[in-house]
Write an enzyme that holds these catalytic residues in place. Structure first.
Site, PDB file in Angstrom:
ATOM      1  N   THR A  76       3.303   8.906  -9.628  1.00  0.00           N
ATOM      2  CA  THR A  76       2.833  10.110  -8.935  1.00  0.00           C
ATOM      3  C   THR A  76       2.491  11.203  -9.930  1.00  0.00           C
ATOM      4  OG1 THR A  76       4.254   9.573  -7.049  1.00  0.00           O
ATOM      5  CG2 THR A  76       3.450  11.823  -7.188  1.00  0.00           C
ATOM      6  N   LYS A 122      -0.940  15.279  -1.569  1.00  0.00           N
ATOM      7  CA  LYS A 122      -0.879  13.850  -1.873  1.00  0.00           C
ATOM      8  C   LYS A 122      -0.529  13.049  -0.627  1.00  0.00           C
ATOM      9  CE  LYS A 122       3.976  13.418  -3.279  1.00  0.00           C
ATOM     10  NZ  LYS A 122       4.925  13.167  -4.373  1.00  0.00           N
TER      11      LYS A 122
END
Length: 314
Positions: free
Chosen positions: A227, A193
């Protein structure tokens, strides 16, 4: 003769009560109140002179109020001649601010550690620190204990199957995923990420084969869940059969509960009670909380008796 005293802060009374019952030690109410202008005041109504005192207080939301309450209770106990004061902080606030991320920014985790030490704490016990290096900010004994024995037990009973795979949401959590996977005899994967701002991250790639797998995402905390949902969507797009999230600290700030409830990709969230769940979290139907009272009680008991705490996890 050594004497143990348990003091309950106001942040997590249910957890404090459970620890008290397990240890068979009554809780002392610090009589925390606020003046009209918002200043915090407390009065310890039991004699603690010469006692080993353990204050149970998570620095969760409202973080600043709970932190100030902790500091004031420590000061009151120090001035009441307690032999030792251990701050039991199941969720340690400000832990993410552990370094300078840009010019002219504070290292707030260091500031909080100094405040706790100067207030008069003799030792700190906390659970699953977001940044392990925060232990080095203290010049007093510090025990970072783990929720993994509790979470692994539940995962083995309820979640692990033939196609289970543990997923780390970032590179920093791979060691955690590897530990859980070893205990449950499963494979691991990782999400690559990129963080684009505070509480904002974008899942870029999946490292590992998740096609047709039942994925368990592991993290130390869930804050706004942005997230987490991004990771769940990425796993589903790569062929994951189902996605479950597991985290120690249910911070659940802002839109977190709404995001979790509305997500089609995320089927369940497993957390602990280091932070009490809101009514909205309980009513969501997706969030399961397991108690860490027993492992915290064992840590307190071993600290009081000068026994090993690390042996709880070996």
């Amino acid at each position: 003769m050594k004497r143990i005293v348990l003091v309950s802060g106001t942040s997590n009374p249910k957890l404090s009560s459970d620890i008290s019952k397990i240890l068979d030690v009554p809780l002392v109410d610090p009589q925390v109140t606020k003046f009209a202008n918002g200043e915090t005041f407390c009065e310890i109504e039991q004699n603690v002179r010469g006692a080993d005192v353990f204050i149970i207080q998570s620095t969760c939301a409202p973080v600043n109020d709970n932190l100030m309450e902790l500091l004031i209770m420590i000061d009151a106990l120090k001035r009441a001649s307690a032999a030792s004061i251990t701050a039991v902080i199941p969720h340690y606030g400000y832990c993410r601010q552990d370094r300078k991320v840009s010019p002219r920014t504070p290292i707030s985790a260091k500031l909080v550690s100094d405040l706790i030490t100067v207030a008069g704490a003799s030792r700190v016990i906390t659970m699953d620190l977001h940044s392990g290096q925060v232990q080095g900010f203290f010049n007093i004994p510090f025990d970072n204990i783990y929720a993994s024995p509790v979470l692994v037990g539940h995962i083995k009973r309820e979640l692990v199957g033939d196609n289970t795979i543990f997923v780390s949401p970032d590179a920093g959590g791979v060691e955690r995923a590897r530990h859980y996977a070893k205990k449950c005899k499963c494979d691991i994967a990782m999400i690559d990420k990129r963080r684009t701002g505070k509480n904002v991250a974008k899942a870029m790639n999946i490292v590992g084969d998740v096609k047709g797998k039942d994925c368990i995402i592991l993290d130390d905390m869930i804050d706004t869940a942005g997230t987490l949902i991004e990771a769940c969507n990425a796993l589903k797009e790569n062929g994951a059969k189902s996605v479950v999230a597991c985290a120690t600290h249910p911070v659940f700030s802002g839109p977190a509960i709404e995001r979790i409830t509305k997500s089609d990709a995320l089927s369940k969230v497993l957390v602990t009670n280091t932070i009490p769940l809101s009514k909205a979290a309980i009513d969501s139907g997706k969030i399961i909380s397991v108690s860490v009272a027993e492992i915290l009680a064992k840590s307190i008991h071993r600290t009081f008796n000068n026994d090993s705490v690390s042996s709880l996890f070996l």
